[in-house]
Design a protein around this motif. Sequence first.
Motif, PDB file in Angstrom:
ATOM      1  N   PRO A  17      25.743  46.947  17.383  1.00  0.00           N
ATOM      2  CA  PRO A  17      25.824  45.543  17.795  1.00  0.00           C
ATOM      3  C   PRO A  17      25.463  44.617  16.635  1.00  0.00           C
ATOM      4  CG  PRO A  17      23.843  46.547  18.672  1.00  0.00           C
ATOM      5  CD  PRO A  17      24.632  47.646  18.016  1.00  0.00           C
ATOM      6  N   LEU A  18      25.990  43.383  16.691  1.00  0.00           N
ATOM      7  CA  LEU A  18      25.661  42.387  15.673  1.00  0.00           C
ATOM      8  C   LEU A  18      24.234  41.897  15.878  1.00  0.00           C
ATOM      9  CD1 LEU A  18      28.881  40.209  15.524  1.00  0.00           C
ATOM     10  CD2 LEU A  18      28.088  41.850  13.843  1.00  0.00           C
ATOM     11  N   THR A  19      23.526  41.739  14.773  1.00  0.00           N
ATOM     12  CA  THR A  19      22.172  41.192  14.851  1.00  0.00           C
ATOM     13  C   THR A  19      22.253  39.674  14.841  1.00  0.00           C
ATOM     14  OG1 THR A  19      21.916  41.185  12.458  1.00  0.00           O
ATOM     15  CG2 THR A  19      21.255  43.201  13.637  1.00  0.00           C
ATOM     16  N   GLU A  20      21.138  39.049  15.080  1.00  0.00           N
ATOM     17  CA  GLU A  20      21.076  37.575  15.076  1.00  0.00           C
ATOM     18  C   GLU A  20      21.387  37.034  13.678  1.00  0.00           C
ATOM     19  OE1 GLU A  20      20.911  34.261  17.329  1.00  0.00           O
ATOM     20  OE2 GLU A  20      20.506  36.270  18.089  1.00  0.00           O
ATOM     21  N   ALA A  21      20.928  37.717  12.644  1.00  0.00           N
ATOM     22  CA  ALA A  21      21.199  37.279  11.266  1.00  0.00           C
ATOM     23  C   ALA A  21      22.690  37.373  10.950  1.00  0.00           C
ATOM     24  CB  ALA A  21      20.393  38.127  10.292  1.00  0.00           C
ATOM     25  N   ASP A  22      23.357  38.419  11.449  1.00  0.00           N
ATOM     26  CA  ASP A  22      24.798  38.557  11.226  1.00  0.00           C
ATOM     27  C   ASP A  22      25.572  37.426  11.898  1.00  0.00           C
ATOM     28  OD1 ASP A  22      24.414  40.901   9.812  1.00  0.00           O
ATOM     29  OD2 ASP A  22      24.743  42.191  11.556  1.00  0.00           O
ATOM     30  N   MET A  23      25.138  37.053  13.087  1.00  0.00           N
ATOM     31  CA  MET A  23      25.844  35.994  13.819  1.00  0.00           C
ATOM     32  C   MET A  23      25.674  34.637  13.144  1.00  0.00           C
ATOM     33  SD  MET A  23      25.202  37.198  17.715  1.00  0.00           S
ATOM     34  CE  MET A  23      26.354  36.068  18.423  1.00  0.00           C
ATOM     35  N   HIS A  24      24.510  34.385  12.514  1.00  0.00           N
ATOM     36  CA  HIS A  24      24.301  33.115  11.821  1.00  0.00           C
ATOM     37  C   HIS A  24      25.008  33.082  10.470  1.00  0.00           C
ATOM     38  CE1 HIS A  24      21.634  31.387  14.754  1.00  0.00           C
ATOM     39  NE2 HIS A  24      20.824  32.442  14.718  1.00  0.00           N
ATOM     40  N   ALA A  25      25.179  34.227   9.834  1.00  0.00           N
ATOM     41  CA  ALA A  25      25.820  34.280   8.516  1.00  0.00           C
ATOM     42  C   ALA A  25      27.343  34.294   8.606  1.00  0.00           C
ATOM     43  CB  ALA A  25      25.353  35.521   7.768  1.00  0.00           C
ATOM     44  N   ALA A  26      27.903  34.637   9.746  1.00  0.00           N
ATOM     45  CA  ALA A  26      29.355  34.778   9.877  1.00  0.00           C
ATOM     46  C   ALA A  26      30.126  33.487   9.593  1.00  0.00           C
ATOM     47  CB  ALA A  26      29.706  35.319  11.251  1.00  0.00           C
ATOM     48  N   PRO A  27      29.720  32.318  10.134  1.00  0.00           N
ATOM     49  CA  PRO A  27      30.508  31.115   9.837  1.00  0.00           C
ATOM     50  C   PRO A  27      30.541  30.766   8.359  1.00  0.00           C
ATOM     51  CG  PRO A  27      29.081  30.734  11.719  1.00  0.00           C
ATOM     52  CD  PRO A  27      28.697  32.054  11.144  1.00  0.00           C
ATOM     53  N   LYS A  28      29.456  31.012   7.635  1.00  0.00           N
ATOM     54  CA  LYS A  28      29.442  30.707   6.200  1.00  0.00           C
ATOM     55  C   LYS A  28      30.394  31.632   5.441  1.00  0.00           C
ATOM     56  CE  LYS A  28      24.697  29.111   6.323  1.00  0.00           C
ATOM     57  NZ  LYS A  28      23.301  29.422   6.013  1.00  0.00           N
ATOM     58  N   GLU A  29      30.434  32.899   5.833  1.00  0.00           N
ATOM     59  CA  GLU A  29      31.328  33.846   5.161  1.00  0.00           C
ATOM     60  C   GLU A  29      32.788  33.554   5.474  1.00  0.00           C
ATOM     61  OE1 GLU A  29      30.382  37.908   5.838  1.00  0.00           O
ATOM     62  OE2 GLU A  29      28.245  37.604   5.447  1.00  0.00           O
ATOM     63  N   ALA A  57      34.095  30.667   6.237  1.00  0.00           N
ATOM     64  CA  ALA A  57      34.533  29.326   5.828  1.00  0.00           C
ATOM     65  C   ALA A  57      35.435  29.377   4.601  1.00  0.00           C
ATOM     66  CB  ALA A  57      33.321  28.444   5.569  1.00  0.00           C
ATOM     67  N   GLY A  58      35.194  30.308   3.703  1.00  0.00           N
ATOM     68  CA  GLY A  58      36.023  30.395   2.507  1.00  0.00           C
ATOM     69  C   GLY A  58      37.436  30.868   2.778  1.00  0.00           C
ATOM     70  N   TYR A  59      37.646  31.540   3.878  1.00  0.00           N
ATOM     71  CA  TYR A  59      38.965  32.077   4.204  1.00  0.00           C
ATOM     72  C   TYR A  59      39.742  31.195   5.183  1.00  0.00           C
ATOM     73  CZ  TYR A  59      37.098  36.270   2.092  1.00  0.00           C
ATOM     74  OH  TYR A  59      36.542  37.168   1.228  1.00  0.00           O
ATOM     75  N   THR A  60      39.094  30.178   5.746  1.00  0.00           N
ATOM     76  CA  THR A  60      39.722  29.336   6.755  1.00  0.00           C
ATOM     77  C   THR A  60      40.360  28.129   6.087  1.00  0.00           C
ATOM     78  OG1 THR A  60      38.012  30.014   8.298  1.00  0.00           O
ATOM     79  CG2 THR A  60      39.331  28.104   8.907  1.00  0.00           C
ATOM     80  N   ARG A  61      41.592  27.823   6.462  1.00  0.00           N
ATOM     81  CA  ARG A  61      42.283  26.654   5.904  1.00  0.00           C
ATOM     82  C   ARG A  61      41.997  25.450   6.781  1.00  0.00           C
ATOM     83  NH1 ARG A  61      45.566  27.774   1.394  1.00  0.00           N
ATOM     84  NH2 ARG A  61      46.667  25.880   1.840  1.00  0.00           N
ATOM     85  N   THR A  62      41.566  24.394   6.142  1.00  0.00           N
ATOM     86  CA  THR A  62      41.298  23.137   6.833  1.00  0.00           C
ATOM     87  C   THR A  62      42.079  22.033   6.142  1.00  0.00           C
ATOM     88  OG1 THR A  62      39.394  22.638   5.436  1.00  0.00           O
ATOM     89  CG2 THR A  62      38.973  23.911   7.445  1.00  0.00           C
ATOM     90  N   ALA A  63      42.005  20.811   6.690  1.00  0.00           N
ATOM     91  CA  ALA A  63      42.694  19.689   6.065  1.00  0.00           C
ATOM     92  C   ALA A  63      42.124  19.397   4.685  1.00  0.00           C
ATOM     93  CB  ALA A  63      42.589  18.451   6.954  1.00  0.00           C
ATOM     94  N   ALA A  64      40.832  19.650   4.500  1.00  0.00           N
ATOM     95  CA  ALA A  64      40.202  19.372   3.204  1.00  0.00           C
ATOM     96  C   ALA A  64      40.675  20.337   2.119  1.00  0.00           C
ATOM     97  CB  ALA A  64      38.684  19.451   3.350  1.00  0.00           C
ATOM     98  N   ASN A  65      40.811  21.603   2.460  1.00  0.00           N
ATOM     99  CA  ASN A  65      41.211  22.561   1.412  1.00  0.00           C
ATOM    100  C   ASN A  65      42.700  22.912   1.475  1.00  0.00           C
ATOM    101  OD1 ASN A  65      41.460  24.372   3.516  1.00  0.00           O
ATOM    102  ND2 ASN A  65      39.798  25.690   2.848  1.00  0.00           N
ATOM    103  N   GLU A  66      43.448  22.267   2.328  1.00  0.00           N
ATOM    104  CA  GLU A  66      44.881  22.549   2.450  1.00  0.00           C
ATOM    105  C   GLU A  66      45.632  22.190   1.175  1.00  0.00           C
ATOM    106  OE1 GLU A  66      48.134  24.115   4.288  1.00  0.00           O
ATOM    107  OE2 GLU A  66      46.157  24.029   5.180  1.00  0.00           O
ATOM    108  N   ILE A  67      45.155  21.175   0.463  1.00  0.00           N
ATOM    109  CA  ILE A  67      45.856  20.756  -0.743  1.00  0.00           C
ATOM    110  C   ILE A  67      45.503  21.630  -1.942  1.00  0.00           C
ATOM    111  CG2 ILE A  67      46.103  18.373   0.017  1.00  0.00           C
ATOM    112  CD1 ILE A  67      43.721  17.676  -1.772  1.00  0.00           C
ATOM    113  N   GLN A  68      44.485  22.460  -1.814  1.00  0.00           N
ATOM    114  CA  GLN A  68      44.132  23.355  -2.903  1.00  0.00           C
ATOM    115  C   GLN A  68      44.999  24.605  -2.833  1.00  0.00           C
ATOM    116  OE1 GLN A  68      40.027  24.143  -2.284  1.00  0.00           O
ATOM    117  NE2 GLN A  68      39.356  22.099  -2.869  1.00  0.00           N
TER     118      GLN A  68
END
Length: 144
Positions: free
Chosen positions: A67-79, A81-92
Amino acid sequence: MRLNWIKPLLLGIAAVMLAGCATHKDELLPHGGRTMQDIWHHEAGEGGSGQVARRQLLDVRQSLRRPLTEADMHAAPKEQAGYTRTAANEIQRQFHRLPNPDLVMYVFPHLAGTDPVPVPGYSTVFPLYQRVQYAMPGERVEAY
């Protein structure tokens, strides 16, 4: 005198070759009483459908999961974020173009055509690669 040892040598080689041909296949490759179909049914289980083997594979995978630990669940969005395309990084650009250096070739003076016509020497430029090559994300970060 020299030929006296050649005849026994050839006779010995012929005897060894004939002895090799006299070996029975079951002595060299014993296979037991199982047929290929028996092996298939044993490995696949349930008449060859593979349900038993598939179930065993899922059981082994389930035992390896944790099972995922609490630390894994808090670190997942930061990890992620680099792979997710948003309007801010779409032009890069994520896939940067790799350099395609130009090659300069000198063509020496020569005769050309069916009627040999002199052609003066000249230089020409062409790219090294035929197509544009792209790098994977994070593979090339320096500017060029």
